[in-house]
Design a protein around this motif. Structure first.
Motif, PDB file in Angstrom:
ATOM      1  N   PRO B  13       0.815  -1.217   0.000  1.00  0.00           N
ATOM      2  CA  PRO B  13       0.000   0.000   0.000  1.00  0.00           C
ATOM      3  C   PRO B  13       0.851   1.271   0.000  1.00  0.00           C
ATOM      4  O   PRO B  13       2.046   1.211   0.289  1.00  0.00           O
ATOM      5  N   GLU B  25      -2.032   7.661   6.885  1.00  0.00           N
ATOM      6  CA  GLU B  25      -2.933   7.075   5.890  1.00  0.00           C
ATOM      7  C   GLU B  25      -2.292   5.844   5.262  1.00  0.00           C
ATOM      8  O   GLU B  25      -1.151   5.888   4.811  1.00  0.00           O
ATOM      9  N   LYS B  27      -3.180   3.030   2.315  1.00  0.00           N
ATOM     10  CA  LYS B  27      -4.168   2.878   1.256  1.00  0.00           C
ATOM     11  C   LYS B  27      -3.681   1.937   0.158  1.00  0.00           C
ATOM     12  O   LYS B  27      -2.532   2.031  -0.260  1.00  0.00           O
ATOM     13  N   GLY B  28      -4.535   1.035  -0.298  1.00  0.00           N
ATOM     14  CA  GLY B  28      -4.189   0.171  -1.430  1.00  0.00           C
ATOM     15  C   GLY B  28      -4.239  -1.300  -1.087  1.00  0.00           C
ATOM     16  O   GLY B  28      -5.144  -1.759  -0.396  1.00  0.00           O
ATOM     17  N   ASN B  60      -6.233   6.727   8.869  1.00  0.00           N
ATOM     18  CA  ASN B  60      -7.157   6.305   7.817  1.00  0.00           C
ATOM     19  C   ASN B  60      -6.613   5.058   7.135  1.00  0.00           C
ATOM     20  O   ASN B  60      -5.537   5.086   6.556  1.00  0.00           O
ATOM     21  N   VAL B  61      -7.354   3.978   7.253  1.00  0.00           N
ATOM     22  CA  VAL B  61      -6.939   2.726   6.616  1.00  0.00           C
ATOM     23  C   VAL B  61      -7.949   2.407   5.523  1.00  0.00           C
ATOM     24  O   VAL B  61      -9.142   2.283   5.795  1.00  0.00           O
ATOM     25  N   GLN B  62      -7.470   2.332   4.296  1.00  0.00           N
ATOM     26  CA  GLN B  62      -8.369   1.980   3.193  1.00  0.00           C
ATOM     27  C   GLN B  62      -7.691   0.931   2.328  1.00  0.00           C
ATOM     28  O   GLN B  62      -6.983   1.239   1.381  1.00  0.00           O
ATOM     29  N   LEU B  63      -7.909  -0.320   2.705  1.00  0.00           N
ATOM     30  CA  LEU B  63      -7.244  -1.411   2.005  1.00  0.00           C
ATOM     31  C   LEU B  63      -8.222  -2.146   1.100  1.00  0.00           C
ATOM     32  O   LEU B  63      -9.360  -2.420   1.480  1.00  0.00           O
ATOM     33  N   GLU B  64      -7.746  -2.471  -0.088  1.00  0.00           N
ATOM     34  CA  GLU B  64      -8.563  -3.217  -1.033  1.00  0.00           C
ATOM     35  C   GLU B  64      -8.417  -4.721  -0.752  1.00  0.00           C
ATOM     36  O   GLU B  64      -9.382  -5.464  -0.758  1.00  0.00           O
ATOM     37  N   HIS B  96     -11.879   1.885   6.425  1.00  0.00           N
ATOM     38  CA  HIS B  96     -12.734   1.987   5.240  1.00  0.00           C
ATOM     39  C   HIS B  96     -12.919   0.625   4.592  1.00  0.00           C
ATOM     40  O   HIS B  96     -11.988  -0.161   4.512  1.00  0.00           O
TER      41      HIS B  96
END
Lengths: 181, 126
Positions: B13, B25, B27-28, B60-64, B96
């Protein structure tokens, strides 16, 4: 070698992709990319795509970490593995096969049987317990892979050990993922 | 160190950690074979931040996708945040997940059950 025989078997089993050889990090990157594209081309729904991708990552990285544990001095044959990804009747199937030292069979068998004996809620608790207390191996494989696969697929893990000789057996893991809709 | 940042790759990420403002943050995708190696610099940055925290820390954690190898490292990151929260900086973790991604929501709830920090589950539209 009868190449048509291999083709025919793959065709009849709806194999989307298969590989035999040494499992490296770069190989996994490529395989995951190919499968992602394939599922998009097949217009698979997002939920199924995600589920298959997730489970595939765990299955293939299991193989990768297992290969990593086998010493470089071992026979090249023993360091090689096979996997196939297929789709039959709306169900994805991931089958992996690799050599395992006979002395390690009991431990692995127990680990899988333990996972198979648990219900959905028990798997969730077991996962959290291992996540929070389990020791990490140096490369980060934390013994969570099998639990995660069972949790995400909601299916029992099918496996087989085929004894090759006094030293090694061939371990097969058969994972099924139903369409998510 | 005011900032720690790494670009995302197909297997790791992107991370942006603004130490001056207390914002982290992630992300990914997080599916590296060796996640300990990947997460070590972030854990080190959190150790640095822990001695000079801001009054509030937002994560903010937005992992796919993330693999089980990462899950343990993410827990380690959250444990650092738990102790930062305990020592006086109000930490919030915004987890997220994409609409319909029950596995990702459940993963967030698993962490929420283990870590004593306020979690906010936020649905993202695909």
């Amino acid at each position: 070698m009868d190449i048509f025989d291999i083709y025919d078997k793959m065709e009849r089993n709806n194999i989307l992709l298969s590989f035999k050889g040494e499992v490296t990090s770069d190989l996994l990157t490529s395989i995951l990319q190919i499968m992602e594209n394939k599922m998009e081309d097949m217009q698979e729904d997002v939920k199924t795509r995600k589920k298959v991708y997730n489970v595939l990552v765990e299955c293939l990285q299991n193989l990768y970490h297992h290969m990593d544990e086998i010493s470089e001095t071992e026979d090249e044959k023993v360091r090689s593995a096979i996997f196939t990804i297929g789709k039959m009747d709306d169900k994805y199937t991931i089958i992996t096969g690799n050599y395992i030292g006979n002395e390690n069979i009991q431990g692995l068998k127990k680990r899988i049987d333990d996972v198979n004996a648990l219900t959905k809620d028990e798997l969730k608790d077991y996962y959290k317990r291992i996540l929070n207390n389990g020791e990490m191996s140096l490369k980060g494989g934390g013994g969570l892979g099998m639990i995660d696969i069972a949790r995400k697929t909601g299916e029992k893990l099918e496996y087989n050990f085929l004894e090759i000789d006094k030293k090694v057996s061939f371990f097969t893991l058969n994972i099924k993922i139903s369409n998510q809709n | 160190m005011e900032k720690y940042a790494v670009e995302g790759t197909p297997k790791t990420p992107s991370i942006k950690f603004d130490l001056a403002n207390g914002v982290l943050e992630i992300k990914g995708r997080s599916i590296p074979e060796n996640s300990i190696e990947f997460y070590k610099p972030l854990v080190d940055a959190l150790d640095k931040y822990a001695v000079a925290t801001k009054p509030a820390t937002t994560v903010n954690v937005q992992l796919e996708y993330f693999n089980t190898s990462s899950s343990k490292c993410i827990l380690d990151v959250f444990k650092k945040l738990e102790s930062i929260n305990k020592s006086g900086s109000a930490v919030t973790i915004n987890w997220h997940y994409e609409e319909d991604d029950e596995d990702m929501l459940e993963a967030g709830e698993d962490y929420q059950a283990i870590i004593n920090v306020p979690f906010k589950m936020t649905m993202v539209n695909e």
